[in-house]
Design a protein around this motif. Sequence first.
Motif, short mmCIF file in Angstrom:
data_model
loop_
_atom_site.label_atom_id
_atom_site.label_comp_id
_atom_site.label_asym_id
_atom_site.label_seq_id
_atom_site.Cartn_x
_atom_site.Cartn_y
_atom_site.Cartn_z
N TYR A 238 0.82 -1.21 0.00
CA TYR A 238 0.00 0.00 0.00
C TYR A 238 0.86 1.27 0.00
N GLN A 239 1.99 1.21 0.72
CA GLN A 239 2.87 2.37 0.78
C GLN A 239 3.44 2.72 -0.60
N VAL A 240 3.70 1.70 -1.40
CA VAL A 240 4.33 1.93 -2.71
C VAL A 240 3.47 2.87 -3.55
N LEU A 241 2.20 2.55 -3.72
CA LEU A 241 1.33 3.37 -4.55
C LEU A 241 0.99 4.69 -3.87
N GLU A 242 0.90 4.67 -2.53
CA GLU A 242 0.63 5.91 -1.81
C GLU A 242 1.76 6.91 -2.00
N LEU A 243 3.00 6.43 -1.92
CA LEU A 243 4.16 7.30 -2.11
C LEU A 243 4.27 7.79 -3.56
#
Length: 316
Positions: free
Chosen positions: A285-290
């Motif tokens: 989730y962090q990948v796309l959020e970042l």
Amino acid sequence: MNRSFIKYHSPLVIILFFVLTAVISCTFALGELKVSNEIDYFDILGEGGMTIITLVWIGFILMSRPAGKVTNWLFSGLLLMNMSMLLDFMDEFIKYPDNNAWLTTLDSLPAPFGMVIMSIALYQWYQEQMTINAQLRRTERVYRDHTLTDFITGLYSAKYMKQQIKHQLLYSKSSNKPFTLMMIDIRQFDQFNRQHGYQQGDNLLREIGQVITMNIRDKDLACRYASDRFIVLLPDTSNETAETFAWHIENSLANLAFKVGSDLKANYQEITLCSKEYNGTESNYQVLELLNLKMEVTKKQNPYPLGNNSLGKQVA
């Protein structure tokens, strides 16, 4: 027979008509008709047939290919060959006075140049087909799930991309090799849809997807992430290397002259492009959020120039 491309070749059709008219007019103006017993009808049949065949080839090229460099080379080579054949054909009807006898030798000059140009064109056509074949192999890779592709662009869907990102995170963590995600945002795509209609919007997305696919490697993955956004997954790639791909994609999109229907005016789209490197320590989730966060920051740092119809060079 499909004639969908002929409307994009009006300049070439005009050139063809002008050249044929000029050649025929010059031969009649500089010579005189032969008497019937001086005409070799077997030569007329052979040379006239070759002249017509090259014209048919030119017609097929203009009807079956989009406008571009390869088409222009093919047209130019065939046109020069047709000029030689037409001059040779006209010699069967026209007799030139001694001061214009040079025209009888002129008919052999355009053909060799035409053959050289045709050779170059056929090589470029071969290169073009190799690129297309590579695209087909890329889209038919063994791990492709046909239910996880975007219907409009033919690229992978966001759902499939998320699965691949999850696998890539595990691989990067275990191998200590980074990967990079690239996001491409089409500016004011909603405005384009309102102005030209959703069907033309779909056509534009499809062409943009093809441009992206042609500028990435076999191991890379491209997807349509949202309505006006694309993501490219670059395995084993640092952000520095990804900037080279970004440069190629950006320049290719800068030359994407999209034409709406029969309108001859080209539409060039504004884009914002950003990339971010990951080392496998982030969550799925962090990948796309970042990545989304970086895109928003990039767009704020490079505001869209209202009223400008050229491509924005906005790579971060």
